[in-house]
Each structure stands twice: as C-alpha cells, then as structure tokens.
Design a protein around this motif. Structure first.
Motif, PDB file in Angstrom:
ATOM      1  N   ASP A  40       0.826  -1.200   0.000  1.00 10.85           N
ATOM      2  CA  ASP A  40       0.000   0.000   0.000  1.00 10.85           C
ATOM      3  C   ASP A  40       0.864   1.254   0.000  1.00 10.85           C
ATOM      4  O   ASP A  40       1.815   1.385   0.773  1.00 10.85           O
ATOM      5  CB  ASP A  40      -0.928   0.008   1.219  1.00 10.85           C
ATOM      6  N   GLY A  41       0.511   2.173  -0.879  1.00 10.78           N
ATOM      7  CA  GLY A  41       1.215   3.447  -0.954  1.00 10.78           C
ATOM      8  C   GLY A  41       2.469   3.417  -1.793  1.00 10.78           C
ATOM      9  O   GLY A  41       3.093   4.460  -2.020  1.00 10.78           O
ATOM     10  N   LEU A  42       2.858   2.229  -2.260  1.00  7.63           N
ATOM     11  CA  LEU A  42       4.057   2.124  -3.093  1.00  7.63           C
ATOM     12  C   LEU A  42       3.690   2.256  -4.569  1.00  7.63           C
ATOM     13  O   LEU A  42       2.719   1.656  -5.033  1.00  7.63           O
ATOM     14  CB  LEU A  42       4.752   0.779  -2.878  1.00  7.63           C
ATOM     15  N   GLU A  43       4.474   3.003  -5.287  1.00  8.03           N
ATOM     16  CA  GLU A  43       4.336   3.059  -6.737  1.00  8.03           C
ATOM     17  C   GLU A  43       5.300   2.032  -7.334  1.00  8.03           C
ATOM     18  O   GLU A  43       6.509   2.148  -7.198  1.00  8.03           O
ATOM     19  CB  GLU A  43       4.671   4.456  -7.256  1.00  8.03           C
ATOM     20  N   ILE A  44       4.739   0.987  -7.968  1.00  4.72           N
ATOM     21  CA  ILE A  44       5.549  -0.092  -8.523  1.00  4.72           C
ATOM     22  C   ILE A  44       5.171  -0.288  -9.988  1.00  4.72           C
ATOM     23  O   ILE A  44       4.011  -0.547 -10.311  1.00  4.72           O
ATOM     24  CB  ILE A  44       5.340  -1.411  -7.744  1.00  4.72           C
ATOM     25  N   ASP A  45       6.145  -0.167 -10.864  1.00 10.53           N
ATOM     26  CA  ASP A  45       5.898  -0.357 -12.295  1.00 10.53           C
ATOM     27  C   ASP A  45       5.934  -1.828 -12.690  1.00 10.53           C
ATOM     28  O   ASP A  45       5.255  -2.243 -13.630  1.00 10.53           O
ATOM     29  CB  ASP A  45       6.934   0.410 -13.118  1.00 10.53           C
ATOM     30  N   ALA A  46       6.737  -2.632 -11.995  1.00 15.65           N
ATOM     31  CA  ALA A  46       6.833  -4.070 -12.280  1.00 15.65           C
ATOM     32  C   ALA A  46       7.500  -4.765 -11.110  1.00 15.65           C
ATOM     33  O   ALA A  46       8.326  -4.183 -10.408  1.00 15.65           O
ATOM     34  CB  ALA A  46       7.621  -4.325 -13.561  1.00 15.65           C
ATOM     35  N   ALA A  47       7.123  -6.031 -10.927  1.00 22.02           N
ATOM     36  CA  ALA A  47       7.771  -6.882  -9.926  1.00 22.02           C
ATOM     37  C   ALA A  47       8.517  -7.988 -10.657  1.00 22.02           C
ATOM     38  O   ALA A  47       8.049  -8.503 -11.678  1.00 22.02           O
ATOM     39  CB  ALA A  47       6.747  -7.478  -8.975  1.00 22.02           C
ATOM     40  N   ILE A  48       9.676  -8.346 -10.122  1.00 20.15           N
ATOM     41  CA  ILE A  48      10.467  -9.444 -10.686  1.00 20.15           C
ATOM     42  C   ILE A  48      10.602 -10.516  -9.619  1.00 20.15           C
ATOM     43  O   ILE A  48      11.123 -10.262  -8.531  1.00 20.15           O
ATOM     44  CB  ILE A  48      11.858  -8.962 -11.133  1.00 20.15           C
ATOM     45  N   ASP A  49      10.101 -11.722  -9.916  1.00 13.82           N
ATOM     46  CA  ASP A  49      10.121 -12.819  -8.952  1.00 13.82           C
ATOM     47  C   ASP A  49      11.194 -13.842  -9.320  1.00 13.82           C
ATOM     48  O   ASP A  49      11.103 -14.515 -10.341  1.00 13.82           O
ATOM     49  CB  ASP A  49       8.764 -13.515  -8.901  1.00 13.82           C
ATOM     50  N   PHE A  50      12.220 -13.923  -8.495  1.00 10.03           N
ATOM     51  CA  PHE A  50      13.186 -15.020  -8.509  1.00 10.03           C
ATOM     52  C   PHE A  50      13.285 -15.510  -7.073  1.00 10.03           C
ATOM     53  O   PHE A  50      14.229 -15.208  -6.361  1.00 10.03           O
ATOM     54  CB  PHE A  50      14.557 -14.556  -9.019  1.00 10.03           C
ATOM     55  N   SER A  51      12.254 -16.242  -6.655  1.00  4.70           N
ATOM     56  CA  SER A  51      12.172 -16.685  -5.267  1.00  4.70           C
ATOM     57  C   SER A  51      12.421 -18.194  -5.204  1.00  4.70           C
ATOM     58  O   SER A  51      13.413 -18.683  -5.726  1.00  4.70           O
ATOM     59  CB  SER A  51      10.822 -16.285  -4.674  1.00  4.70           C
ATOM     60  N   ILE A  52      11.539 -18.927  -4.578  1.00  7.38           N
ATOM     61  CA  ILE A  52      11.637 -20.379  -4.496  1.00  7.38           C
ATOM     62  C   ILE A  52      10.276 -20.951  -4.877  1.00  7.38           C
ATOM     63  O   ILE A  52       9.252 -20.247  -4.804  1.00  7.38           O
ATOM     64  CB  ILE A  52      12.046 -20.849  -3.084  1.00  7.38           C
ATOM     65  N   PRO A  53      10.216 -22.223  -5.310  1.00 10.06           N
ATOM     66  CA  PRO A  53       8.948 -22.771  -5.810  1.00 10.06           C
ATOM     67  C   PRO A  53       7.769 -22.609  -4.867  1.00 10.06           C
ATOM     68  O   PRO A  53       6.662 -22.248  -5.300  1.00 10.06           O
ATOM     69  CB  PRO A  53       9.291 -24.247  -6.040  1.00 10.06           C
ATOM     70  N   LYS A  54       7.963 -22.823  -3.571  1.00 10.33           N
ATOM     71  CA  LYS A  54       6.820 -22.778  -2.650  1.00 10.33           C
ATOM     72  C   LYS A  54       6.328 -21.359  -2.382  1.00 10.33           C
ATOM     73  O   LYS A  54       5.218 -21.176  -1.882  1.00 10.33           O
ATOM     74  CB  LYS A  54       7.169 -23.463  -1.331  1.00 10.33           C
ATOM     75  N   ALA A  55       7.133 -20.349  -2.727  1.00  9.93           N
ATOM     76  CA  ALA A  55       6.741 -18.962  -2.489  1.00  9.93           C
ATOM     77  C   ALA A  55       6.235 -18.258  -3.746  1.00  9.93           C
ATOM     78  O   ALA A  55       5.566 -17.229  -3.660  1.00  9.93           O
ATOM     79  CB  ALA A  55       7.919 -18.167  -1.917  1.00  9.93           C
ATOM     80  N   ALA A  56       6.544 -18.801  -4.922  1.00 13.03           N
ATOM     81  CA  ALA A  56       6.316 -18.067  -6.170  1.00 13.03           C
ATOM     82  C   ALA A  56       4.847 -17.715  -6.395  1.00 13.03           C
ATOM     83  O   ALA A  56       4.513 -16.565  -6.714  1.00 13.03           O
ATOM     84  CB  ALA A  56       6.856 -18.876  -7.348  1.00 13.03           C
TER      85      ALA A  56
END
Length: 237
Positions: A40-56
């Motif tokens: 909330d309140g964040l201006e985000i143009d894109a997110a990049i996910d390089f996490s782990i399988p159970k979190a993706a």
C-alpha cells in the motif's frame, strides 16, 4: 522505473545491480513471506520474482492483486500457472513467465526448435538433454531443460513425453547434474552409430539471466495480458 524484487537471494541481488545501473529504482525487496510486506502506498511499475517454488505463486498473485505486472523466472511451481494467469486477467495486469530469461538461452530455444524440426525424420538418431546447475538449485530437471524437451516433443510426433534419467524409446531422456558454482549448462544431443550432433548453451555467470529479467520488466511496463520472452525478443531483434 520502480521495481519490486520478490526474492532477494543471489539472483535478486544480481537483478538489483543491473536495474540500478540502468537507471531504475528498487522500491521493495521481499526476502521472506510476502504477506509481511506492505504494498500500500508504493508506486511499482513491475515486480520481478526469482524466489523459491513454494513462495512463487503467493508472490505473483499478491502483486496481481495490487495491479502490479510480474516478470517471473522461478521454476518448479507451474502446477499453479493456469490459476495465476486467470487472476492476472481478472486483475487486468500483465505477466511474463520464462524458464530462462537469458537472451542467449532464448536464442538457443529457437535453434533447438529448428534442429528438432530437421531431425524428426532421422530415426537413427537418439535425442537426449543434459543440464548442469549449482547445488543450491531446488528443482530438477531445470525449467530450461523441460522447455527444451517440450520443444522437441512438439516437433516430433514419435515422442510422447520426457523423463528424468530413464526414458522409454518414445520419450526424451533428461539428465540433471548438480555441481557447486555452475550457473547453468544445457546440451541437446542427437546420437547415432555414425556421429553425434550437439548444441549447447553455457552460462558464464548469473548476469545474463538478470539482464534478461530487467529487460523483460522494462518491456512489460504499462502492458496488459500474458506474454512470453518471444514477445520481448521480437522487439529487440
């Protein structure tokens, strides 16, 4: 542009370095449970996910619910892919999933498809795939190896699927090795009694994956829909 990093391990840090060098700002770094972070309140143009399988899946869908487009390079979670794309469409945002964001690997994919098409009628050649990754990689085979196998199967009606390590005649065998500090090597081989034909991609560092992910995030900004790296590459080549 303003980027959220969903996963802040070695790849996340490599992506951050390249993104900052290209003039972007990292406004959120998620390294644990995404529900502990506030969008909330964040201006985000894109997110990049390089996490782990159970979190993706949770990472991706949380971003979608905040109308944030996502670039995802995490593998091993694709049982939930269809649910994720349905939510993306519902929330009217954008999504790119790729098993490998390296520009070189995506050129390699195109070579693999072309070679598979050329080889499909040559029954004397047996095809196999070998992939080598670092010991910290959680899934085997790699998503890239699976993509290569699926491309071969699509071009060859005699191949019905792929199997890890042991395969029947109508399947593509995929061999996975784990060696310390290997960023990623993929080899597709066609072997006969007479000769062997091989194509190979060897990553020298994580920088290629990170650069491709940042380029994909730059491309997806302000778009709506489900895309692939082929869409991104069509704007480059």
């Amino acid at each position: 542009m303003k980027i959220a990093l969903l996963g802040y391990g070695k790849m996340g840090k490599a992506i951050e370095e390249i993104a900052v060098n290209r003039g972007h700002e990292i406004v959120l770094r998620v390294s644990e449970d995404i529900e502990a972070y506030n969008f909330d309140g964040l201006e985000i143009d894109a997110a990049i996910d390089f996490s782990i399988p159970k979190a993706a899946y949770k990472n991706i869908t949380t971003a979608f619910k905040h109308k944030v487009p996502v670039v995802c390079g995490t593998t091993g979670w694709l049982d939930d892919y269809d649910k994720a794309t349905e939510l993306c469409k519902k929330e009217d945002t954008a999504f790119i999933y790729a098993s490998n964001f390296s520009l070189g690997v995506n050129v390699f994919f195109e070579l693999n498809k072309k070679l598979a098409h050329m080889m499909k009628g040559l029954d004397d050649y047996a095809v196999e795939i070998e992939e080598i990754h670092h010991t910290e990689k959680l899934d085997a085979p790699s998503g890239t190896a699976i993509s290569l196998a699926q491309q071969i199967i699509a071009e060859n009606p005699n191949k019905k699927g792929w199997q890890l390590d042991h395969a029947d005649k109508d399947e593509v065998p995929v061999y996975a090795k784990r060696i310390t500090d290997v960023p990623g090597t993929h080899t597709v081989s066609y072997k006969s009694k007479i000769d062997t034909i091989e194509i190979m991609h060897m990553a020298n560092s994580r920088q290629g994956f990170a650069l491709g992910a940042v380029i994909a995030a730059e491309w997806i900004k302000d778009k709506k829909g489900i895309f692939t790296m082929r869409d991104v590459l069509s704007s480059l080549f």
